[in-house]
Scaffold this active site. Structure first.
Site, PDB file in Angstrom:
ATOM      1  N   HIS A 151      49.644  46.766  39.928  1.00 49.51           N
ATOM      2  CA  HIS A 151      49.699  46.217  41.283  1.00 49.51           C
ATOM      3  C   HIS A 151      48.905  47.084  42.257  1.00 49.51           C
ATOM      4  O   HIS A 151      48.774  48.297  42.059  1.00 49.51           O
ATOM      5  CB  HIS A 151      51.142  46.121  41.761  1.00 49.51           C
ATOM      6  CG  HIS A 151      52.026  45.333  40.844  1.00 49.51           C
ATOM      7  ND1 HIS A 151      51.828  43.998  40.579  1.00 49.51           N
ATOM      8  CD2 HIS A 151      53.119  45.705  40.120  1.00 49.51           C
ATOM      9  CE1 HIS A 151      52.756  43.574  39.734  1.00 49.51           C
ATOM     10  NE2 HIS A 151      53.546  44.590  39.438  1.00 49.51           N
ATOM     11  N   TYR A 177      48.075  41.066  40.209  1.00 48.53           N
ATOM     12  CA  TYR A 177      48.877  40.059  40.904  1.00 48.53           C
ATOM     13  C   TYR A 177      49.889  40.786  41.778  1.00 48.53           C
ATOM     14  O   TYR A 177      50.149  41.978  41.587  1.00 48.53           O
ATOM     15  CB  TYR A 177      49.575  39.109  39.915  1.00 48.53           C
ATOM     16  CG  TYR A 177      50.537  39.777  38.951  1.00 48.53           C
ATOM     17  CD1 TYR A 177      51.900  39.858  39.228  1.00 48.53           C
ATOM     18  CD2 TYR A 177      50.083  40.317  37.748  1.00 48.53           C
ATOM     19  CE1 TYR A 177      52.781  40.456  38.345  1.00 48.53           C
ATOM     20  CE2 TYR A 177      50.958  40.915  36.860  1.00 48.53           C
ATOM     21  CZ  TYR A 177      52.311  40.987  37.166  1.00 48.53           C
ATOM     22  OH  TYR A 177      53.173  41.595  36.301  1.00 48.53           O
TER      23      TYR A 177
END
Length: 283
Positions: A260, A212
């Protein structure tokens, strides 16, 4: 003889003066046209969507399409989050905790985002936590912006010369929340941002790379929605490819960018800079 001389001089003068006069007239018309164009270019009330030197919302088909496809970034009571959006948010961001439900009580009835105005230039500094801020002396440049957005626990005290002292907004996940000073006007918990917006950022901007979006990248995407001019500071990994912070020594030398997609995030930020939509400092 004198009369003939005067007559010849008048004839010679007329021979050169008439073309010169025509040139002057043409030049005057041309200069007036240029003045009209330059005035329109300089006058934001006539041809600009905001009063900044360069506005985010200036006509750009690529950027307009990107913004048009974006959901409203803020949750509101009149927004119905789909099951798919909620499930993506719950599974991927680890934000759904019973003790955080109280945050939803502050959600407003409507989620209005103030658009650009020809009479206003709303400048924003998005300040990341990268170690490349150390020794940058960006502090005064950051504080010059109308809005200064920081994220998570990034401190200012003791680092003012490099990161500034002004904070108007702060973006954080609930589990990274810290005690704030009185300079922060508004806190955006990532939890109460619109799940549809977060999913859009992950899919449209990051092409589903990473689990995300990071808090920093979410903040950059958010600034595109609420600012007229965006200046980005403190983003990027160190020479070893690790995300390090200006306020602490990196202990895990194999951290890279965690869960990430740090490289993809930075690539998109550079693309926005190259397209002159944002200004990226400390590249």
């Amino acid at each position: 003889i004198h009369f003939q001389t005067v007559l010849m001089l008048k004839c010679q003068f007329a021979k050169f003066a008439i073309p010169a006069l025509l040139c002057m007239i043409v030049a005057a018309v041309y200069l007036n046209h240029l003045w009209d164009i330059s005035w329109k270019l300089r006058n934001p009330w006539e041809s600009r969507v905001c009063a900044c030197r360069k506005c985010l919302a200036d006509r750009d088909p690529w950027f307009e399409e990107l913004m048009d496809s974006s959901p409203n970034p803020f949750l509101s009571k009149d927004h119905n989050t789909s099951e798919d959006e909620f499930e993506w948010w719950r599974v991927n961001t680890d934000s759904f905790e019973p003790q955080n439900i109280q945050l939803f009580e502050v959600i407003p009835p409507t989620a209005g985002v103030v658009g650009p105005s020809p009479g206003r230039c709303r400048t924003c500094a998005v300040v990341g936590n990268s170690g490349n801020l150390n020794g940058s002396h960006y502090g005064s440049l950051i504080d010059r912006n109308d809005v200064v957005i920081r994220m998570n626990q990034g401190p200012t005290e003791g680092y003012e010369d490099d990161v500034g002292s002004k904070t108007t907004h702060r973006v954080m996940y609930p589990h990274t929340a810290v005690k704030l000073d009185n300079s922060s006007r508004l806190v955006f918990f990532v939890m109460v941002l619109n799940p549809a917006f977060m999913k859009y950022v992950h899919e449209a901007l990051l092409k589903r790379k990473g689990r995300y979006p990071s808090t920093g990248f979410i903040t950059v995407a958010l600034s595109l929605q609420i600012c007229d001019e965006v200046n980005v500071f403190g983003f990027g990994a160190d020479k070893q490819g690790n995300w390090n912070h200006y306020f602490e020594k990196l202990k895990n030398k194999r951290l890279r960018t965690g869960q990430h997609a740090g490289n993809q995030e930075y690539k998109v930020i550079e693309e926005l800079h190259n397209k002159q939509k944002i200004q990226l400092f400390g590249r």
